[in-house]
Design a protein around this motif. Sequence first.
Motif, PDB file in Angstrom:
ATOM      1  N   SER A 165       0.901  -1.289   0.198  1.00  0.00           N
ATOM      2  CA  SER A 165      -0.041   0.017  -0.107  1.00  0.00           C
ATOM      3  C   SER A 165       1.003   1.208   0.014  1.00  0.00           C
ATOM      4  O   SER A 165       2.103   1.034   0.266  1.00  0.00           O
ATOM      5  CB  SER A 165      -1.116   0.086   1.274  1.00  0.00           C
ATOM      6  N   ALA A 166       0.265   2.370  -0.360  1.00  0.00           N
ATOM      7  CA  ALA A 166       1.097   3.494  -0.542  1.00  0.00           C
ATOM      8  C   ALA A 166       1.686   4.178   0.553  1.00  0.00           C
ATOM      9  O   ALA A 166       1.176   3.934   1.788  1.00  0.00           O
ATOM     10  CB  ALA A 166       0.199   4.558  -1.223  1.00  0.00           C
ATOM     11  N   GLY A 170      -1.799   8.316  -1.937  1.00  0.00           N
ATOM     12  CA  GLY A 170      -2.484   7.316  -3.194  1.00  0.00           C
ATOM     13  C   GLY A 170      -1.726   8.012  -4.519  1.00  0.00           C
ATOM     14  O   GLY A 170      -1.710   7.330  -5.529  1.00  0.00           O
ATOM     15  N   LEU A 173       1.619   6.850  -7.723  1.00  0.00           N
ATOM     16  CA  LEU A 173       1.985   5.610  -7.622  1.00  0.00           C
ATOM     17  C   LEU A 173       2.106   4.615  -9.031  1.00  0.00           C
ATOM     18  O   LEU A 173       1.224   4.490  -9.533  1.00  0.00           O
ATOM     19  CB  LEU A 173       1.067   4.569  -6.534  1.00  0.00           C
ATOM     20  N   PHE A 174       3.219   3.985  -9.050  1.00  0.00           N
ATOM     21  CA  PHE A 174       3.064   3.014  -9.952  1.00  0.00           C
ATOM     22  C   PHE A 174       2.816   1.716  -9.490  1.00  0.00           C
ATOM     23  O   PHE A 174       3.106   1.264  -8.644  1.00  0.00           O
ATOM     24  CB  PHE A 174       4.810   2.687 -10.715  1.00  0.00           C
ATOM     25  N   SER A 175       1.766   1.049 -10.222  1.00  0.00           N
ATOM     26  CA  SER A 175       1.451  -0.179  -9.653  1.00  0.00           C
ATOM     27  C   SER A 175       1.758  -1.374 -10.356  1.00  0.00           C
ATOM     28  O   SER A 175       2.081  -1.205 -11.662  1.00  0.00           O
ATOM     29  CB  SER A 175      -0.107  -0.082  -9.736  1.00  0.00           C
ATOM     30  N   TYR A 178       1.640  -8.358  -8.710  1.00  0.00           N
ATOM     31  CA  TYR A 178       2.405  -9.151  -8.027  1.00  0.00           C
ATOM     32  C   TYR A 178       1.660 -10.615  -7.658  1.00  0.00           C
ATOM     33  O   TYR A 178       1.022 -10.853  -6.778  1.00  0.00           O
ATOM     34  CB  TYR A 178       2.605  -8.419  -6.690  1.00  0.00           C
ATOM     35  N   GLN A 182      -2.265  -7.153  -6.071  1.00  0.00           N
ATOM     36  CA  GLN A 182      -2.150  -5.694  -6.556  1.00  0.00           C
ATOM     37  C   GLN A 182      -0.710  -5.021  -5.548  1.00  0.00           C
ATOM     38  O   GLN A 182      -0.584  -5.241  -4.447  1.00  0.00           O
ATOM     39  CB  GLN A 182      -3.209  -4.737  -6.146  1.00  0.00           C
ATOM     40  N   TYR A 184       2.688  -2.218  -5.427  1.00  0.00           N
ATOM     41  CA  TYR A 184       3.243  -0.702  -5.984  1.00  0.00           C
ATOM     42  C   TYR A 184       4.616  -0.511  -5.894  1.00  0.00           C
ATOM     43  O   TYR A 184       5.345  -1.448  -5.056  1.00  0.00           O
ATOM     44  CB  TYR A 184       2.484   0.506  -5.125  1.00  0.00           C
ATOM     45  N   GLN A 187       7.453   4.942  -3.096  1.00  0.00           N
ATOM     46  CA  GLN A 187       7.519   6.477  -3.497  1.00  0.00           C
ATOM     47  C   GLN A 187       8.563   6.868  -2.641  1.00  0.00           C
ATOM     48  O   GLN A 187       9.139   7.725  -3.075  1.00  0.00           O
ATOM     49  CB  GLN A 187       6.167   7.038  -3.225  1.00  0.00           C
ATOM     50  N   TYR A 210      10.405   5.630  -6.564  1.00  0.00           N
ATOM     51  CA  TYR A 210       9.509   5.758  -7.969  1.00  0.00           C
ATOM     52  C   TYR A 210       8.307   6.680  -7.613  1.00  0.00           C
ATOM     53  O   TYR A 210       7.579   6.635  -6.858  1.00  0.00           O
ATOM     54  CB  TYR A 210       9.087   4.296  -8.110  1.00  0.00           C
ATOM     55  N   ARG A 211       8.175   7.524  -8.557  1.00  0.00           N
ATOM     56  CA  ARG A 211       6.893   8.553  -8.531  1.00  0.00           C
ATOM     57  C   ARG A 211       6.463   8.412 -10.209  1.00  0.00           C
ATOM     58  O   ARG A 211       7.040   8.768 -11.128  1.00  0.00           O
ATOM     59  CB  ARG A 211       7.354   9.826  -8.470  1.00  0.00           C
TER      60      ARG A 211
END
Length: 429
Positions: A165-166, A170, A173-175, A178, A182, A184, A187, A210-211
Amino acid sequence: MDLKRSHYIGNLGASMKGQKVLVGGWVEDLRELGKLTFLTLRDVTGVAQVVIAGNENIQQIKDLNRQSVVLVTGTIQETKARDFAYEIKADKIEILSRAVHPLPIDPIGRLESNIDNRLNARALDLRNQRVASIFKLRHHVLFSIRKTLTELGFIEVNTPKIIGSASEGGANLFSLKYFDKQAYLAQSPQLYKEQLTIGLERVFEIASFYRAEKSHTVRHLTEFSSVDIEAAFMDYTDVMEVLQTVVTNVFDHMATNCIEEQKTLGIEVKKPNTPFTRITYTQAIAELGKEGISLELGDDLLDSHLRKLGEIHQSFYFITDWPMKLKPFYIHEKEDDATLSKSFDLQYGYLELSSGGRRLHDPEKLRSRLAEQGLNPAQFEDHLRSFDWGMPPHSGWGLGLDRLMSVLTQIDNVREVVLYPRDPERLFP
Ligand code: AMO
């Protein structure tokens, strides 16, 4: 074939006249002059002139392209060349790998290549000494940061980059899939580094984050390197001191250890004055007002505003005490004014290098802040649990390493100081 080199070129010198050496590297240049051929050979430490005589040797390198890899066995001798203190008279040349021409860029930089072509051939681009110097500097900067933080009692940690989770809310986010879940890309290590203060007190991490931001600027990447710290029993002003020490120590380290790199880049870093100027957000609004930019208290500082502030404050400076509503859910309010936060950004002129602050350590306050910001506390339960296990007061910051490198090298575009930058357009190589 013996691959063992006897020396790095950087360790050779005119005082070694008569000595036999075995060196290896890349052919930077090749010039025929009468019965002799002059080969400029470069390894990661330096460049040397090799003189080749004798039919057999010359025949062997006749169709050799620049940037091919060779081993040279030879003897150090005096030279008449202006650019070299000695030369190597070759006894034997072995070609280990041939470069195929035309090359996509001219790594020596005689022919200018645009940044896209250079990044498309990044490994070759590193044969340009200016480019190589950037990454040698980057190595030194990382070394210095690790040394400073270790000396201050921080422990280096590695937190997950694949998360459920973020961590920062939220947006952006790169999703990814998996298996059947789900996931991510992280960040920031925000939640982990806070949790780790309960067991390790002072932690730091240097890693990629990652953003998913479609920003097309010289300072945004979708994958960026961040230096993060978190410390128990420190207030925001304490971690600002840590940040100032980290940054000024980098300058000291570079002044003694990166003289060649600075010369190659044509820069001379000057240690910034300390303490770094500190202005509050409210003062920043007032300063902008005097410049004819009228903002309400609570308005965010946009790029154009920061550019104006950057004209007033040209080096490193902190902007502190931001309105709570502009800060993430984990930031602590000021005791004397709950609309303001114990937070800061470190700026270099217009450029934001770091942000940080004191964190909420009371889980109830944290729950209500999450809800206020429209986030679902249920999604943060794993994190909130740790707040019931003895969460100390704590503060920290995240420092954008790529942006710091851009300041140190005086190169505006962060893509230049990242080996394989990722932005909305660039996913290869
Ligand atoms: P923030 O989101 O401000 O704070 O990020 C901290 C610093 O990281 C750098 N940075 C970036 N650099 C290049 N490209 C990007 N897309 C990018 N995004 C951020 C900037 C920025 O100042 N968790 C908090 C930090 C903390 O409070 O500890 C955070 O992530 O230099």
